[in-house]
Design an enzyme around this catalytic site. Structure first.
Site, short mmCIF file in Angstrom:
data_model
loop_
_atom_site.label_atom_id
_atom_site.label_comp_id
_atom_site.label_asym_id
_atom_site.label_seq_id
_atom_site.Cartn_x
_atom_site.Cartn_y
_atom_site.Cartn_z
N ASP A 53 0.82 -1.22 0.00
CA ASP A 53 0.00 0.00 0.00
C ASP A 53 0.85 1.27 0.00
O ASP A 53 0.32 2.36 0.25
CB ASP A 53 -0.92 0.02 1.22
CG ASP A 53 -2.27 -0.60 0.93
OD1 ASP A 53 -2.74 -0.46 -0.21
OD2 ASP A 53 -2.84 -1.23 1.84
N SER A 54 2.13 1.17 -0.28
CA SER A 54 3.01 2.34 -0.19
C SER A 54 2.71 3.40 -1.24
O SER A 54 3.15 4.54 -1.11
CB SER A 54 4.48 1.92 -0.31
OG SER A 54 4.76 1.44 -1.62
N MET A 55 1.95 3.04 -2.28
CA MET A 55 1.60 4.01 -3.33
C MET A 55 0.13 4.43 -3.26
O MET A 55 -0.40 5.01 -4.20
CB MET A 55 1.93 3.44 -4.70
CG MET A 55 3.40 3.47 -5.05
SD MET A 55 4.08 5.15 -5.07
CE MET A 55 3.11 5.90 -6.37
#
Length: 256
Positions: A53-55
């Site tokens: 979910d880093s983006m």
């Protein structure tokens, strides 16, 4: 002998044959368009599954995306890229390029924004309000390298976590495999337009690849195939309805 007539009064060997030829042509053109577009897409694009979910919110964990196969030399600031680097785990990772070779990238400026060579950058894609990074940093990117950040700045293992490396957390351009253009699953996905915040910096921003043309070509081809294939069943159904109507009319006439 006269040609058989349909309920609508048209000759079966006239308009029927013409319609059959046109439906066959539509199917042939549709197949060519669909397969051609699909083949073009297979050459230009590669599918990826977003791992984390880093983006978020641009792309989320589990999203299936189309990424254009490119050379690392074609990468511009603002691009979301897929790269692989042994020092980062040697698995495909997805991050956004915020600075390129020779840039000094820092955070945060007076207004809490990321700066590139002293110029504040607007980043409307960030998930949360407030500073563009919860931790301050400043580094100069070596030539031939890229500085990469996740859009979820509070929960992203990116270049900031590698600032103590010999290259200050940057990644060589050669590590880039592809550049994201679209989310194709889930179906409410979207095209990933280039951010205008980097447009005024030297080199500008990249252009989106041919993903829109390819997807529209596939959709148009599928529609032509479907429409052409429906011609005969629809024609037969209309003919049967016309024949039933004629029989009812004849029966009513005989009864009278």
């Amino acid at each position: 002998m006269t040609a058989a007539r349909t309920g609508g009064g048209r000759t079966e060997d006239g308009h029927g044959r013409l319609g059959g030829k046109l439906s066959g042509l539509a199917v042939a053109v549709g197949c060519a368009l669909f397969l051609g577009s699909f083949g073009w897409g297979a050459l230009v694009y590669r599918p990826y599954l977003v791992p984390t979910d880093s983006m978020t919110p641009s792309v989320r964990a589990g999203d299936r995306v189309l990424a254009e196969r490119i050379d690392g030399a074609d990468v511009r600031r603002g691009d979301i890229v897929v790269f692989r680097l042994a020092a980062w785990g040697d698995t495909p990772m997805v991050k956004r390029v915020v600075a390129t070779g020779g840039d000094t990238v820092a955070c945060c400026g007076r207004d809490g924004r990321l700066t590139v060579n002293g110029t504040p950058v607007a980043e409307p894609y960030l998930r949360t309000a407030g500073p563009a990074s919860p931790t301050e940093f400043s580094t100069t990117v070596p030539e031939g390298h890229l500085f990469l950040l996740g859009d979820e700045r509070n929960n992203s293992l990116d270049s900031r976590k590698h600032l103590q490396d010999a290259v200050g957390g940057s990644v060589p351009r050669s590590a880039v495999e592809a550049r994201l253009d679209a989310v194709v699953w889930p179906l409410d996905g979207a095209f990933l337009e280039r951010p205008e915040g980097f447009a005024d910096l030297p080199g500008g921003i990249s252009r989106m690849g041919p993903v829109k043309t390819i997807l529209w070509g596939m959709a148009a081809g599928a529609l032509l195939v479907f429409g052409g294939a429906l011609h005969d069943p629809v024609r037969r159904a209309l003919r049967r309805r016309g024949e039933r109507r004629e029989r009812r009319t004849e029966a009513a006439t005989d009864a009278g």
